[in-house]
Scaffold this motif. Structure first.
Motif, short mmCIF file in Angstrom:
data_model
loop_
_atom_site.label_atom_id
_atom_site.label_comp_id
_atom_site.label_asym_id
_atom_site.label_seq_id
_atom_site.Cartn_x
_atom_site.Cartn_y
_atom_site.Cartn_z
N SER A 1 1.00 -1.20 -0.05
CA SER A 1 0.04 -0.09 0.02
C SER A 1 0.76 1.08 -0.18
O SER A 1 0.85 2.05 0.97
N PRO A 2 1.46 1.28 -1.12
CA PRO A 2 2.38 2.87 -1.10
C PRO A 2 1.65 4.03 -0.91
O PRO A 2 0.55 4.08 -1.21
N ASP A 3 2.48 5.12 -0.58
CA ASP A 3 1.59 6.42 -0.38
C ASP A 3 1.88 6.98 -1.93
O ASP A 3 1.14 7.96 -2.12
N LEU A 4 2.75 6.54 -2.62
CA LEU A 4 2.91 7.22 -4.03
C LEU A 4 3.63 6.34 -5.01
O LEU A 4 4.47 5.53 -4.52
N ILE A 5 3.40 6.19 -6.26
CA ILE A 5 3.84 5.33 -7.31
C ILE A 5 4.47 5.98 -8.48
O ILE A 5 3.93 6.93 -8.90
N ILE A 6 6.08 5.57 -8.84
CA ILE A 6 6.39 6.34 -9.91
C ILE A 6 6.49 4.88 -10.89
O ILE A 6 7.15 4.10 -10.42
N LEU A 7 6.00 5.36 -11.88
CA LEU A 7 5.62 4.23 -13.08
C LEU A 7 5.94 4.57 -14.33
O LEU A 7 5.51 5.56 -14.96
N ASP A 8 6.91 3.69 -14.86
CA ASP A 8 7.22 3.74 -16.10
C ASP A 8 6.20 3.37 -17.36
O ASP A 8 5.24 2.47 -16.91
N VAL A 9 5.86 4.22 -18.21
CA VAL A 9 4.95 3.73 -19.29
C VAL A 9 5.27 2.58 -20.02
O VAL A 9 4.51 1.61 -20.39
N SER A 10 6.51 2.34 -20.49
CA SER A 10 6.75 1.24 -21.35
C SER A 10 7.37 0.17 -20.40
O SER A 10 8.42 0.20 -19.99
N LEU A 11 6.62 -0.95 -20.40
CA LEU A 11 7.26 -1.95 -19.61
C LEU A 11 6.95 -3.30 -19.87
O LEU A 11 6.11 -3.40 -21.01
N GLY A 12 7.95 -4.31 -19.85
CA GLY A 12 7.56 -5.58 -20.52
C GLY A 12 6.40 -6.34 -19.89
O GLY A 12 5.89 -5.96 -18.46
N GLY A 13 5.64 -7.11 -20.65
CA GLY A 13 4.23 -7.65 -19.91
C GLY A 13 3.19 -6.70 -20.03
O GLY A 13 2.80 -6.45 -21.04
N ALA A 14 2.82 -6.25 -18.89
CA ALA A 14 1.62 -5.34 -19.00
C ALA A 14 2.34 -3.76 -18.99
O ALA A 14 3.25 -3.80 -18.08
N ASP A 15 2.03 -3.03 -19.81
CA ASP A 15 2.70 -1.66 -19.88
C ASP A 15 2.07 -0.62 -18.70
O ASP A 15 1.13 -0.99 -17.97
N GLY A 16 2.83 0.20 -18.41
CA GLY A 16 2.48 1.04 -17.50
C GLY A 16 0.98 1.74 -17.42
O GLY A 16 0.49 1.76 -16.39
N ILE A 17 0.52 2.10 -18.63
CA ILE A 17 -1.06 2.46 -18.71
C ILE A 17 -1.81 1.27 -18.17
O ILE A 17 -2.84 1.33 -17.37
N GLU A 18 -1.60 0.15 -18.68
CA GLU A 18 -2.42 -0.92 -18.16
C GLU A 18 -2.24 -1.11 -16.48
O GLU A 18 -3.34 -1.37 -15.82
N VAL A 19 -1.07 -1.22 -16.11
CA VAL A 19 -0.89 -1.13 -14.62
C VAL A 19 -1.65 -0.35 -13.91
O VAL A 19 -2.36 -0.16 -13.01
N CYS A 20 -1.51 1.20 -14.44
CA CYS A 20 -2.30 2.08 -13.74
C CYS A 20 -3.73 2.06 -13.86
O CYS A 20 -4.49 2.15 -12.77
N ARG A 21 -4.40 1.46 -15.02
CA ARG A 21 -5.89 1.28 -14.98
C ARG A 21 -5.99 0.05 -13.60
O ARG A 21 -7.12 0.23 -13.14
N THR A 22 -5.43 -1.01 -13.56
CA THR A 22 -5.57 -1.64 -12.56
C THR A 22 -5.49 -1.59 -11.22
O THR A 22 -6.46 -1.78 -10.44
N LEU A 23 -4.61 -0.77 -10.88
CA LEU A 23 -4.15 0.00 -9.74
C LEU A 23 -5.42 0.82 -9.21
O LEU A 23 -5.83 0.85 -8.14
N ARG A 24 -5.97 1.61 -10.31
CA ARG A 24 -6.81 2.56 -10.06
C ARG A 24 -8.41 1.69 -9.56
O ARG A 24 -9.27 2.31 -8.92
N GLN A 25 -8.43 0.60 -9.83
CA GLN A 25 -9.40 -0.15 -9.41
C GLN A 25 -9.40 -0.97 -8.26
O GLN A 25 -10.33 -1.45 -7.80
N GLY A 26 -8.15 -0.81 -7.57
CA GLY A 26 -8.07 -1.47 -6.22
C GLY A 26 -7.91 -0.45 -5.52
O GLY A 26 -8.41 0.39 -5.12
N SER A 27 -6.89 -1.21 -4.49
CA SER A 27 -6.59 -0.37 -3.19
C SER A 27 -5.67 0.90 -3.26
O SER A 27 -5.56 1.74 -2.40
N CYS A 28 -5.14 1.22 -4.67
CA CYS A 28 -4.42 2.44 -4.90
C CYS A 28 -5.39 3.42 -5.77
O CYS A 28 -4.81 4.23 -6.55
N ALA A 29 -6.62 3.54 -5.60
CA ALA A 29 -7.53 4.21 -6.18
C ALA A 29 -7.07 5.74 -6.20
O ALA A 29 -7.37 6.49 -7.09
#
Length: 244
Positions: free
Chosen positions: A49-77
């Protein structure tokens, strides 16, 4: 009593960048967690449960945009998310911010400036929890209700889902209706750091906010552009009231 150490999650598939950011953040006393891929980043975020996330847009597997969408739907909304990317085109910035990012830093970047942005977001997060004691808890502008205590917005009685930065931007404007805010000043008030002349982040958030609260976003009533200067909040009835 000292304030608990803030936890930062850094997600980047370039190890040199991750370690550089870690070094600078740990110097400032932050607890830093790292990941080099989106799947692990989501798992770590749910665990620590971080207080802030620094997220690269280009990642292997799920890219940063997809990760952001997933996080916004969970505990990191409501956790601030700062995107990192080599891309600096307007379309890329708009896309990242529209999909849930709070801020955007392009590579190469100054580590000290990145740390300053992190600190600004965390300060803002700590101080937004409650309005000043002498301020009414609900502002009502012709059917647009801004609940400063519950951090909620309603339009015609229906809840309007806003991101953290969208809510903060709206409240800064609405607390001083009809005042014209220059772009740089408005950026400083919401992001608590200088815009360095790049106000794209602000303009994207204004656009996103208009889509959610305006009857016709193409012809905004509440958030008006003062060409060549900035923005102002102008109630469509020309009056406002505060409710206890």
């Amino acid at each position: 009593m000292s304030r608990p150490t803030a936890g930062i999650l850094v997600v980047d598939d370039e190890r040199e960048i991750t370690e550089l950011i870690r070094l600078y953040l740990e110097r400032e006393g932050f607890a830093v967690h790292t990941s080099d891929n989106g799947i692990d980043a989501i798992r770590i975020a749910e665990t620590v449960s971080p207080d802030l996330i620094i997220l690269d847009v280009s990642l292997g597997g799920a890219d940063g945009i997809e990760v952001c969408r997933t996080l916004r739907q969970g505990s990191c909304a409501n956790v601030p998310i700062l995107f990192l990317s080599c891309k600096s085109e307007d379309a890329d910035i708009i896309y990242g911010l529209t999909e849930g990012g709070d801020d955007y830093v392009t590579k190469p970047f100054s580590p000290s400036q990145l740390v300053a942005r992190v600190q600004a977001h965390l300060r803002r997060r700590r101080t937004r929890e409650r309005p000043p004691e002498d301020e009414q808890p609900v502002l009502n502008f012709s059917g647009l209700e801004i609940d400063l205590k519950r951090l909620e917005v309603r339009r015609g009685g229906e809840p309007v889902p806003l991101s953290v930065k969208e809510f903060e931007l709206l409240t800064v404007l609405a607390r001083q209706p009809n005042r014209v805010f220059p772009l740089d000043e408005l950026y400083r008030l919401v992001w608590h750091t200088d815009s360095m002349g790049d106000t794209r982040t602000l303009m994207v958030h204004v656009s996103n906010l208009r889509k959610k609260i305006e009857p016709d976003p193409a012809n905004p009533v509440f958030i008006q552009t003062v060409r060549g200067f900035g923005y102002r909040f102008a109630p469509d009835s020309g009056c406002a009231r505060a409710e206890g």
